[in-house]
Design a protein around this motif. Sequence first.
Motif, PDB file in Angstrom:
ATOM      1  N   TRP A  32      47.036 -37.547  -0.377  1.00 32.31           N
ATOM      2  CA  TRP A  32      46.234 -38.679  -0.868  1.00 32.31           C
ATOM      3  C   TRP A  32      47.150 -39.555  -1.719  1.00 32.31           C
ATOM      4  N   VAL A  33      47.272 -40.824  -1.304  1.00 31.66           N
ATOM      5  CA  VAL A  33      48.139 -41.766  -2.019  1.00 31.66           C
ATOM      6  C   VAL A  33      47.248 -42.813  -2.669  1.00 31.66           C
ATOM      7  N   ASP A  34      47.154 -42.791  -3.988  1.00 31.62           N
ATOM      8  CA  ASP A  34      46.313 -43.791  -4.654  1.00 31.62           C
ATOM      9  C   ASP A  34      47.169 -44.971  -5.087  1.00 31.62           C
ATOM     10  N   CYS A  35      46.913 -46.120  -4.447  1.00 35.06           N
ATOM     11  CA  CYS A  35      47.656 -47.350  -4.768  1.00 35.06           C
ATOM     12  C   CYS A  35      46.903 -48.206  -5.795  1.00 35.06           C
ATOM     13  N   SER A  36      45.689 -47.804  -6.148  1.00 33.63           N
ATOM     14  CA  SER A  36      44.908 -48.547  -7.144  1.00 33.63           C
ATOM     15  C   SER A  36      45.654 -48.535  -8.481  1.00 33.63           C
ATOM     16  N   THR A  37      45.432 -49.576  -9.279  1.00 39.55           N
ATOM     17  CA  THR A  37      46.010 -49.545 -10.629  1.00 39.55           C
ATOM     18  C   THR A  37      45.088 -48.726 -11.526  1.00 39.55           C
ATOM     19  N   VAL A  38      45.581 -47.568 -11.923  1.00 39.59           N
ATOM     20  CA  VAL A  38      44.823 -46.695 -12.835  1.00 39.59           C
ATOM     21  C   VAL A  38      45.766 -46.270 -13.966  1.00 39.59           C
ATOM     22  N   ASN A  39      45.211 -45.658 -14.999  1.00 37.88           N
ATOM     23  CA  ASN A  39      46.040 -45.223 -16.129  1.00 37.88           C
ATOM     24  C   ASN A  39      46.703 -43.883 -15.811  1.00 37.88           C
ATOM     25  N   PRO A  40      47.875 -43.617 -16.421  1.00 37.46           N
ATOM     26  CA  PRO A  40      48.615 -42.395 -16.088  1.00 37.46           C
ATOM     27  C   PRO A  40      47.809 -41.118 -16.312  1.00 37.46           C
ATOM     28  N   SER A  41      46.997 -41.057 -17.376  1.00 36.71           N
ATOM     29  CA  SER A  41      46.246 -39.809 -17.596  1.00 36.71           C
ATOM     30  C   SER A  41      45.216 -39.612 -16.480  1.00 36.71           C
ATOM     31  N   PHE A  42      44.715 -40.710 -15.934  1.00 33.93           N
ATOM     32  CA  PHE A  42      43.790 -40.573 -14.794  1.00 33.93           C
ATOM     33  C   PHE A  42      44.546 -40.078 -13.562  1.00 33.93           C
ATOM     34  N   SER A  68      39.201 -50.705  -7.121  1.00 31.17           N
ATOM     35  CA  SER A  68      39.339 -51.579  -8.281  1.00 31.17           C
ATOM     36  C   SER A  68      39.687 -50.866  -9.586  1.00 31.17           C
ATOM     37  N   SER A  69      39.141 -49.677  -9.831  1.00 32.59           N
ATOM     38  CA  SER A  69      39.308 -49.090 -11.176  1.00 32.59           C
ATOM     39  C   SER A  69      39.248 -47.564 -11.112  1.00 32.59           C
ATOM     40  N   PRO A  70      39.654 -46.891 -12.188  1.00 36.59           N
ATOM     41  CA  PRO A  70      39.538 -45.433 -12.210  1.00 36.59           C
ATOM     42  C   PRO A  70      38.095 -44.973 -12.008  1.00 36.59           C
ATOM     43  N   GLU A  71      37.150 -45.720 -12.571  1.00 43.84           N
ATOM     44  CA  GLU A  71      35.731 -45.324 -12.438  1.00 43.84           C
ATOM     45  C   GLU A  71      35.317 -45.291 -10.969  1.00 43.84           C
ATOM     46  N   VAL A  72      35.772 -46.305 -10.220  1.00 45.56           N
ATOM     47  CA  VAL A  72      35.404 -46.365  -8.797  1.00 45.56           C
ATOM     48  C   VAL A  72      36.101 -45.243  -8.026  1.00 45.56           C
ATOM     49  N   VAL A  73      37.371 -45.002  -8.342  1.00 45.36           N
ATOM     50  CA  VAL A  73      38.089 -43.900  -7.665  1.00 45.36           C
ATOM     51  C   VAL A  73      37.397 -42.582  -7.977  1.00 45.36           C
ATOM     52  N   MET A 116      42.624 -57.965 -14.328  1.00 48.85           N
ATOM     53  CA  MET A 116      43.645 -57.992 -15.385  1.00 48.85           C
ATOM     54  C   MET A 116      43.044 -57.483 -16.697  1.00 48.85           C
ATOM     55  N   TYR A 117      41.792 -57.877 -16.955  1.00 48.94           N
ATOM     56  CA  TYR A 117      41.100 -57.379 -18.156  1.00 48.94           C
ATOM     57  C   TYR A 117      40.996 -55.849 -18.089  1.00 48.94           C
ATOM     58  N   LYS A 118      40.619 -55.355 -16.909  1.00 44.97           N
ATOM     59  CA  LYS A 118      40.548 -53.894 -16.716  1.00 44.97           C
ATOM     60  C   LYS A 118      41.900 -53.253 -16.999  1.00 44.97           C
ATOM     61  N   ASP A 119      42.974 -53.872 -16.517  1.00 41.81           N
ATOM     62  CA  ASP A 119      44.313 -53.290 -16.710  1.00 41.81           C
ATOM     63  C   ASP A 119      44.697 -53.273 -18.190  1.00 41.81           C
ATOM     64  N   LEU A 120      44.332 -54.339 -18.913  1.00 40.24           N
ATOM     65  CA  LEU A 120      44.646 -54.358 -20.352  1.00 40.24           C
ATOM     66  C   LEU A 120      43.839 -53.288 -21.083  1.00 40.24           C
ATOM     67  N   HIS A 121      42.628 -53.059 -20.606  1.00 40.61           N
ATOM     68  CA  HIS A 121      41.833 -51.953 -21.176  1.00 40.61           C
ATOM     69  C   HIS A 121      42.557 -50.623 -20.938  1.00 40.61           C
ATOM     70  N   LEU A 122      43.103 -50.454 -19.733  1.00 35.11           N
ATOM     71  CA  LEU A 122      43.811 -49.200 -19.418  1.00 35.11           C
ATOM     72  C   LEU A 122      45.114 -49.087 -20.217  1.00 35.11           C
ATOM     73  N   VAL A 123      45.768 -50.228 -20.430  1.00 36.18           N
ATOM     74  CA  VAL A 123      46.989 -50.240 -21.258  1.00 36.18           C
ATOM     75  C   VAL A 123      46.633 -49.791 -22.680  1.00 36.18           C
ATOM     76  N   ALA A 124      45.547 -50.367 -23.217  1.00 35.02           N
ATOM     77  CA  ALA A 124      45.125 -50.022 -24.582  1.00 35.02           C
ATOM     78  C   ALA A 124      44.747 -48.539 -24.672  1.00 35.02           C
ATOM     79  N   LEU A 125      44.045 -48.062 -23.664  1.00 30.34           N
ATOM     80  CA  LEU A 125      43.643 -46.647 -23.629  1.00 30.34           C
ATOM     81  C   LEU A 125      44.876 -45.738 -23.592  1.00 30.34           C
TER      82      LEU A 125
END
Length: 286
Positions: free
Chosen positions: A90-100, A65-70, A236-245
């Motif tokens: 290792w192929v991560d298909c989760s939606t995470v932010n680029p810096s992660f 679900s999120s970078p925190e979980v990964v 989607m809220y998580k993704d917008l948080h990652l976009v903002a970050l």
Amino acid sequence: MRVTFIGLGIMGSRMAKNLLNNNVTLHVFNRSTEPMRELEKFGATLAKSYSEAVQGADIVFTMLSSPEVVEKIALSDNGFISEMKNNAIWVDCSTVNPSFSHKESIAAKNHHIRFMDAPVAGTRPHAENAELVFFVGGEIGDLKEIEPFLSYMGNKIVHVGGIGKGAALKMLVNSLLAQSMAAFAETILLGEKLGLSKDYLLDNLPNLPVSAPFTKAKAEMIRADNYEAQFPLELMYKDLHLVALTAYENNQPLLMANLAKELYANAKRGGFGRKDFASLYKFLSQ
Ligand SMILES: NC(=O)c1ccc[n+]([C@@H]2O[C@H](COP(=O)([O-])OP(=O)(O)OC[C@H]3O[C@@H](n4cnc5c(N)ncnc54)[C@H](OP(=O)(O)O)[C@@H]3O)[C@@H](O)[C@H]2O)c1
């Protein structure tokens, strides 16, 4: 080739099933056991832990679900990457932010494994019908090795660039998606106030040249008042948080996406978190 799939939620369970449909030797692990039992019926080998799942695997896919979980499952002190065999991918298909993604790549290198970011565009039906689009970041040679498996789960593979570039494109796509849904929802509500029928608006607005094509499917959810999650609003809220970050990390002002983020935050607090993100319409209508 031995393949492992970790994270069997709405998307991962369907992606893993498509690997099994193509006779891939698949080991799976998930926090809750029910989705694993389902895949066992189609030939998956069930692991007892993340570590057991990845041992001996040539390729490990994650869809979490999120970078925190990964971070917790893969990168922490007893994270699974320390159990992977040398040179595995290792192929991560989760939606995470680029810096992660960069953090994941560095950790992978330290454990002598290769890493690719490969988030997806498409939602539940696309995952089910192997029609996902993969946005891949990483070495082209590594992509060649995983390509056959991606093609069992999707119908388009875009090599965006080096590590983090797949995640970067995914941030942009979901920023647009979230904002388009918000604009669509409030436009329908205004139309209703102006005396146009809801059906008329749902029939016509998605077909305008100014409308995002995905609103056609979301219009049907609104019409049926059925928001069973294809893409949960809380993600989607998580993704917008990652976009903002990501914008913050790159010193780029981002006004509209941050406004949308707060809208989704309120909808989540209003109890819509596990509903589809199209339920923003229902939240706003209340
Ligand atoms: N749904 C979509 O339309 C869509 C489209 C494109 C990209 N994505 C992205 O794909 C990823 C997965 O999305 P999804 O829709 O499949 O989400 P989901 O149904 O909520 O599944 C999330 C997965 O993460 C696991 N998980 C969550 N919290 C965990 C924790 N604390 N510890 C261990 N495992 C945990 C879940 O395990 P349990 O089963 O035990 O809960 C499940 O396997 C997300 O990054 C999402 O942003 C989703």
